[in-house]
Design a protein around this motif. Structure first.
Motif, short mmCIF file in Angstrom:
data_model
loop_
_atom_site.label_atom_id
_atom_site.label_comp_id
_atom_site.label_asym_id
_atom_site.label_seq_id
_atom_site.Cartn_x
_atom_site.Cartn_y
_atom_site.Cartn_z
N ASP A 85 0.86 -1.19 0.00
CA ASP A 85 0.00 0.00 0.00
C ASP A 85 0.90 1.24 0.00
O ASP A 85 1.05 1.93 1.00
N ARG A 86 1.52 1.50 -1.13
CA ARG A 86 2.47 2.61 -1.30
C ARG A 86 1.77 3.95 -1.10
O ARG A 86 0.74 4.22 -1.73
N ALA A 87 2.32 4.79 -0.22
CA ALA A 87 1.73 6.09 0.09
C ALA A 87 2.62 7.20 -0.47
O ALA A 87 3.80 7.29 -0.13
N ALA B 148 -2.01 5.11 -1.74
CA ALA B 148 -2.44 4.24 -0.65
C ALA B 148 -3.96 4.26 -0.52
O ALA B 148 -4.60 5.27 -0.76
N THR C 31 -3.41 3.37 4.18
CA THR C 31 -2.21 3.69 4.96
C THR C 31 -2.00 5.21 5.05
O THR C 31 -1.63 5.84 4.07
#
Length: 137
Positions: free
Chosen positions: A83-85, A127, A130
C-alpha cells in the motif's frame, strides 16, 4: 522572514472531505476519534504533528511570518503490504511530491522542508488504507 516559534496548535474540522489545521498558540494536538483537536501543551519544544489519511486532504494554515519546518514523514503502526503512500504538497500554484513511503521497505523519510505559504494542503495518493504522519516544528 522571521520565524515565529511561539508554538503549535492543531485544530481542525471536517468539511467537504478536508481536515483543517492551524499552526499557532502553544499547544500540540493529536488525532482523536477521526478528528484533530487542540490538546495538551507541547512542553519546552514546539512540535507539529499531523496524520494525513488517504483521500482526505489536510489544509494547514500559517500565521503571517510563521515558518513550519517539516522534519519527518512516516507510516503509522497499521500498514498494509504493497500500500504505497505518496505524500503530496499543494502550494496553491503548484503540487509537488514530497516523498513515497512503502510498508516494510521505506517506512519513514527525514525531511528538511520549510513552509511559509499562508495555506498549504497535504494529501496522500496511491495508498488506500495507509495514512502518513508528519512531524515538524
Amino acid at each position: 522572514g522571521p520565524i515565529d516559534r511561539s508554538g503549535v496548535r492543531r485544530a481542525s474540522q471536517r468539511a467537504s472531505g478536508r481536515a483543517s489545521t492551524s499552526v499557532a498558540g502553544r499547544q500540540a494536538g493529536r488525532a482523536r476519534s477521526g478528528t484533530m483537536e487542540a490538546d495538551e501543551p507541547a512542553g519546552s519544544a514546539d512540535t507539529f504533528g499531523l496524520e494525513v489519511e488517504p483521500g482526505v486532504p489536510s489544509v494547514v494554515r500559517l500565521e503571517p511570518g510563521q515558518v513550519l519546518l517539516l522534519t519527518l514523514a512516516t507510516l503509522g503502526e497499521k500498514v498494509k503490504k504493497n500500500d504505497r503512500a505518496v505524500l503530496k504538497l499543494d502550494l496553491g500554484d503548484q503540487e509537488i511530491t514530497v516523498c513515497s513511503l512503502v510498508p516494510f521497505v521505506q517506512e519513514s523519510v527525514q525531511l528538511d522542508l520549510p513552509i511559509s505559504q499562508p495555506q498549504v494542503t497535504f494529501s496522500v495518493a496511491g495508498a488506500k488504507d495507509t495514512p502518513v504522519h508528519l512531524l515538524g516544528r
